[in-house]
Enzyme design. Structure first.
Site, PDB file in Angstrom:
ATOM      1  N   CYS A 162      -2.366   8.209   4.987  1.00  0.00           N
ATOM      2  CA  CYS A 162      -2.568   7.972   3.299  1.00  0.00           C
ATOM      3  C   CYS A 162      -3.383   8.235   2.421  1.00  0.00           C
ATOM      4  O   CYS A 162      -4.024   8.341   1.362  1.00  0.00           O
ATOM      5  CB  CYS A 162      -2.207   5.908   3.160  1.00  0.00           C
ATOM      6  SG  CYS A 162      -2.997   5.376   4.534  1.00  0.00           S
ATOM      7  N   GLU A 202       0.758  -1.416   0.316  1.00  0.00           N
ATOM      8  CA  GLU A 202      -0.182   0.194  -0.510  1.00  0.00           C
ATOM      9  C   GLU A 202       0.876   1.123  -0.258  1.00  0.00           C
ATOM     10  O   GLU A 202       1.629   1.785   1.087  1.00  0.00           O
ATOM     11  CB  GLU A 202      -0.777   0.239   1.111  1.00  0.00           C
ATOM     12  CG  GLU A 202      -1.881   1.171   1.070  1.00  0.00           C
ATOM     13  CD  GLU A 202      -1.572   1.974   2.040  1.00  0.00           C
ATOM     14  OE1 GLU A 202      -0.574   3.482   1.804  1.00  0.00           O
ATOM     15  OE2 GLU A 202      -1.695   2.133   3.358  1.00  0.00           O
TER      16      GLU A 202
END
Length: 527
Positions: free
Chosen positions: A301, A264
């Protein structure tokens, strides 16, 4: 107690001579603990004992793995305030954040425990034999998910609990039946060692095989490189930068036996504001955007790094309101001086591009590692023509892009790299008139949000935390929620196998009582 050593199974080892310390960004001083980086021999030993543990761990029942996971959660809680104190000292994050993230970590462990205790997650599929089928007999075929083997988990810088030592990657891999080797993040090695001690203690209490979990210290990239290249390692989990994730992906692909890397990585999480909501509710959404951009010093994020709208007088008003709101929020501490330095460098690079204007910039702070938030604006044409402006700036930073019309807005969305999230802010009936915008955004993201900010990731079965590259290395999988277990397994079929020798999930009598697909019918009944 923090020893600074490496957990290799239940052993604490530190035979190397390369040491390092973590850093307290709030006080701007080194922490007192010294950590010894794992040596090549210790790394190989961790892989060897994990591979041996896999032989028996993969055969553990769902209830046995569930007990292990629940006991990890209990042992983490048993560490009490001392664990939270170290978390705060190594991250600069506030106590409330530490408590909340610990709660999320406990919740993840218990969610996977529930999943494997029930058992249907293995997706048992049975197609019974038809020996008299014409023109050819049909054989008996039975399929279920099987664990891959040893998984290496890279601790992330921005989530010392939830995406690190006993976080989602580790919990899901252990639930799948895969031993885990954690490469702890050098910024919070003390937090990692304490959590690792809880995992090791839980493994011992629940009679898990020696080597089912290890935690290795590292100050640079060497430990991670050796782990990814070790032939006994079968998969990798990573949360971090595009540069780091891509490097691991390439390393894994070049092995004689390539392995999957579930990374990720970067995301700027575009927020699209439609005209009517700008006209009716710009002040409300300016405040919401300012709060989201600055939350946790922008170190999420899912931080909204890009705001897109069609240029008009209402967008001008919104931009002024956003500038006002962003300057009302006091700066906060970043995770480490190196992260703070990168923020300043990347912030300045984008600010200096042709056509860019600074809308708001917080310019005062007495604290050395505090991030000063900034909002830029640029035309849609300049944004389209300059790929530098598409770059993620990790911190409290966002760009307002003024699009000439809907066509340019769609063109910009189509030009973006893959993202974790995309947001639409609109009045209730307005969205029907912007189908092309919604479709374009849906093709670039893993999660699309209506009238809400992207920061905050609910841990639940329906969550997708992933997206087209480079937000993640494989958009078919999520890094959050119980479906993240699917990263660590592979489908496996038994043909004409004796019933008594089959795994219980595939036996005729269905002793586990799980839901199975039998001859294309979903059922809990015996065959």
């Amino acid at each position: 107690m923090i020893t600074g050593k490496n957990y290799i199974g239940s052993q604490l080892l530190a035979s190397g001579d390369k040491t390092f310390k973590t850093f307290n960004p709030q006080l701007n001083i080194e922490n007192p603990w010294q950590f010894t980086e794992a040596t090549a021999d210790e790394i190989k030993l961790a892989a060897t004992v994990a591979n041996k543990a896999f032989l028996s761990f993969q055969k553990c029942t769902g209830k046995e793995k569930a007990l292990f996971l629940r006991t990890i959660a209990e042992e983490i809680l048993a560490l009490g305030d001392s664990l939270l104190d170290v978390y705060c000292q190594e991250s600069g994050l506030p106590r409330g954040r530490a408590e909340g993230e610990r709660g999320r970590t406990i919740g993840q462990l218990n969610a996977f425990a529930d999943l494997v205790a029930e058992g249907s997650w293995v997706e048992a599929t049975i197609d019974t034999a038809i020996p008299d089928r014409v023109p050819l007999p049909k054989v008996d075929i039975r399929k279920m998910m099987r664990p891959l083997g040893t998984v290496v988990v890279f601790g992330s810088s921005n989530f010392p609990f939830a995406y690190s030592t006993a976080g989602g990657d580790t919990a899901s891999a252990l639930a799948a039946g895969c031993p885990v080797i954690v490469k702890s993040h050098p910024m919070h090695a003390g937090t990692s060692e304490m959590v690792a001690s809880a995992v090791v203690k839980a493994a011992q209490k629940t009679n898990m095989p020696e080597g089912v979990f290890s935690n290795l210290n590292s100050s640079g990239i060497e430990v991670g490189v050796q782990l990814v290249q070790d032939p006994l390692v079968k998969a990798v989990g990573f949360t971090g930068s595009i540069k780091g994730g891509r490097a691991l992906y390439d390393l894994a692909a070049k092995r004689p036996e390539p392995i999957p890397v579930f990374a990720e990585m970067g995301s700027i999480n575009p927020v699209v504001i439609l005209p009517e909501v700008l006209k009716q509710n710009s002040e409300k959404w300016a405040g919401a955007c300012a709060g989201s951009v600055t939350l946790g010093a922008g170190q999420f994020c899912t931080n909204p790094g890009l705001i897109l709208a069609v240029k008009d007088e209402n967008l001008k008003v919104f931009t002024e309101q956003l500038a006002s709101e962003i300057l009302k929020i006091a700066p906060s501490c970043m995770l480490n001086p190196s992260i703070h330095l990168n923020y300043k460098v990347n912030n300045q690079e984008l600010s200096s591009q042709i056509g860019v204007q600074v809308v708001a910039a917080y310019d005062e702070s007495e604290n050395p590692n505090y991030a000063l938030q900034k909002i830029l604006t640029v035309s849609g044409k300049d944004f389209l023509e300059n790929p530098v402006l598409h770059k993620e700036v990790f911190g409290p930073f966002s760009i307002v892009v003024q699009c000439e019309n809907e066509s340019e807005l769609v063109a910009i969305i189509n030009k973006l790299e893959g993202q974790l999230t995309g947001t639409i802010l609109a009045e209730d009936n307005e969205i029907d008139n912007f189908e092309s915008v919604v479709d374009a955004l849906g093709n670039r993201v893993g999660r699309i949000i209506f009238n809400g900010m992207p920061t905050g990731v609910e841990v639940c079965p329906a969550m997708v935390h992933g997206g087209p590259y480079p937000s993640s290395s494989d958009s078919r999988f999520t890094a959050v929620g119980i479906d993240s277990i699917k990263r660590w397994v592979r489908p496996f079929s038994y043909q004409n196998w004796p019933d008594a020798q089959l795994p219980e999930a595939l036996q005729n009598e269905n002793p586990l009582g799980i839901s199975r697909l039998v001859n294309n019918v979903q059922t809990n009944n015996p065959v």
